[in-house]
Design a protein around this motif. Structure first.
Motif, PDB file in Angstrom:
ATOM      1  N   ALA A  93      -6.115   9.106 -10.795  1.00 20.85           N
ATOM      2  CA  ALA A  93      -5.345   7.891 -10.124  1.00 20.85           C
ATOM      3  C   ALA A  93      -5.431   7.837  -8.923  1.00 20.85           C
ATOM      4  O   ALA A  93      -5.558   8.959  -8.069  1.00 20.85           O
ATOM      5  CB  ALA A  93      -4.086   7.867 -11.117  1.00 20.85           C
ATOM      6  N   TYR A  94      -5.005   6.724  -8.230  1.00 21.41           N
ATOM      7  CA  TYR A  94      -4.792   6.506  -6.791  1.00 21.41           C
ATOM      8  C   TYR A  94      -3.580   6.056  -6.422  1.00 21.41           C
ATOM      9  O   TYR A  94      -3.052   5.177  -7.345  1.00 21.41           O
ATOM     10  CB  TYR A  94      -6.042   5.884  -6.039  1.00 21.41           C
ATOM     11  CG  TYR A  94      -7.225   6.594  -6.500  1.00 21.41           C
ATOM     12  CD1 TYR A  94      -7.692   7.709  -5.882  1.00 21.41           C
ATOM     13  CD2 TYR A  94      -8.357   6.102  -7.584  1.00 21.41           C
ATOM     14  CE1 TYR A  94      -9.074   8.196  -5.969  1.00 21.41           C
ATOM     15  CE2 TYR A  94      -9.404   6.769  -7.690  1.00 21.41           C
ATOM     16  CZ  TYR A  94      -9.694   7.972  -7.036  1.00 21.41           C
ATOM     17  OH  TYR A  94     -10.848   8.481  -7.161  1.00 21.41           O
ATOM     18  N   ASP A  95      -2.918   6.282  -5.177  1.00 21.04           N
ATOM     19  CA  ASP A  95      -1.633   5.534  -5.052  1.00 21.04           C
ATOM     20  C   ASP A  95      -1.385   5.830  -3.477  1.00 21.04           C
ATOM     21  O   ASP A  95      -2.304   6.377  -2.946  1.00 21.04           O
ATOM     22  CB  ASP A  95      -0.427   6.342  -5.632  1.00 21.04           C
ATOM     23  CG  ASP A  95       0.659   5.307  -5.809  1.00 21.04           C
ATOM     24  OD1 ASP A  95       0.652   4.237  -5.028  1.00 21.04           O
ATOM     25  OD2 ASP A  95       1.614   5.817  -6.392  1.00 21.04           O
ATOM     26  N   THR A  96      -0.498   5.140  -2.971  1.00 22.30           N
ATOM     27  CA  THR A  96      -0.419   5.448  -1.383  1.00 22.30           C
ATOM     28  C   THR A  96       1.141   5.639  -1.033  1.00 22.30           C
ATOM     29  O   THR A  96       2.049   5.074  -1.751  1.00 22.30           O
ATOM     30  CB  THR A  96      -0.818   3.820  -0.538  1.00 22.30           C
ATOM     31  OG1 THR A  96       0.190   2.843  -1.270  1.00 22.30           O
ATOM     32  CG2 THR A  96      -2.331   3.505  -1.176  1.00 22.30           C
ATOM     33  N   GLU A  97       1.172   6.229   0.057  1.00 22.53           N
ATOM     34  CA  GLU A  97       2.399   6.182   0.774  1.00 22.53           C
ATOM     35  C   GLU A  97       3.186   4.896   1.056  1.00 22.53           C
ATOM     36  O   GLU A  97       4.424   4.744   0.609  1.00 22.53           O
ATOM     37  CB  GLU A  97       2.529   6.926   2.052  1.00 22.53           C
ATOM     38  CG  GLU A  97       2.017   8.348   1.919  1.00 22.53           C
ATOM     39  CD  GLU A  97       2.982   9.449   1.283  1.00 22.53           C
ATOM     40  OE1 GLU A  97       4.279   8.884   1.352  1.00 22.53           O
ATOM     41  OE2 GLU A  97       2.728  10.523   1.138  1.00 22.53           O
ATOM     42  N   GLU A  98       2.302   4.214   1.184  1.00 22.73           N
ATOM     43  CA  GLU A  98       2.881   2.700   1.455  1.00 22.73           C
ATOM     44  C   GLU A  98       3.701   2.054   0.132  1.00 22.73           C
ATOM     45  O   GLU A  98       4.834   1.505   0.255  1.00 22.73           O
ATOM     46  CB  GLU A  98       1.824   1.645   1.913  1.00 22.73           C
ATOM     47  CG  GLU A  98       1.921   0.347   2.301  1.00 22.73           C
ATOM     48  CD  GLU A  98       0.965  -0.539   2.732  1.00 22.73           C
ATOM     49  OE1 GLU A  98       0.939  -1.651   2.677  1.00 22.73           O
ATOM     50  OE2 GLU A  98      -0.255  -0.044   3.119  1.00 22.73           O
ATOM     51  N   ASN A  99       2.846   2.015  -1.069  1.00 21.74           N
ATOM     52  CA  ASN A  99       3.418   1.586  -2.201  1.00 21.74           C
ATOM     53  C   ASN A  99       5.009   2.330  -2.365  1.00 21.74           C
ATOM     54  O   ASN A  99       5.633   1.874  -3.021  1.00 21.74           O
ATOM     55  CB  ASN A  99       2.336   1.508  -3.202  1.00 21.74           C
ATOM     56  CG  ASN A  99       1.518   0.322  -3.176  1.00 21.74           C
ATOM     57  OD1 ASN A  99       1.830  -0.636  -2.554  1.00 21.74           O
ATOM     58  ND2 ASN A  99       0.339   0.763  -3.580  1.00 21.74           N
TER      59      ASN A  99
END
Length: 115
Positions: A93-99
């Motif tokens: 899976a992928y995620d961001t610091e922004e989210n």
């Protein structure tokens, strides 16, 4: 967690550390990665989450061939410790610091738990 599960978890952590160090050098915007698993349903429950700095960098990565290369590298690093992943696309899976900052006030533990 059983002693055998703890040992396996440590082996996974070491294998994924190599993936992380490589990705930091090669993938623009990549920040870090983590994993989780329910060892009573292993290896199908293994989930590797790759974290990017911004949504823009994540989208550029997903549109590139680097996405498949990273998934292949994860498989290649896990295979020597006896872990074969059948559905790598579902287990990475992928995620961001922004989210995380936007939706969980930067609390990664809570964000990853919410899944």
């Amino acid at each position: 967690m059983r002693k055998s599960d703890k040992k396996l978890d440590n082996q996974i952590r070491l294998a994924l550390t190599d993936v992380c160090e490589s990705a930091l050098k090669k993938i623009h915007g990549f920040e870090w990665l983590t994993h989780s698993a329910q060892y009573d349903r292993f290896p199908d429950s293994l989930r590797v989450t790759c974290i990017f700095d911004t949504n823009e960098h994540l989208e550029a990565f997903k549109a590139s061939t680097a996405n498949q290369q990273l998934q292949q590298q994860i498989q290649d690093e896990l295979q020597p410790i006896g872990i074969r992943i059948r559905t790598i696309q579902k287990q990475v899976a992928y995620d961001t610091e922004e989210n995380c900052e936007r939706f969980h006030d930067g609390n990664w533990a809570r964000r990853l738990q919410d899944g």
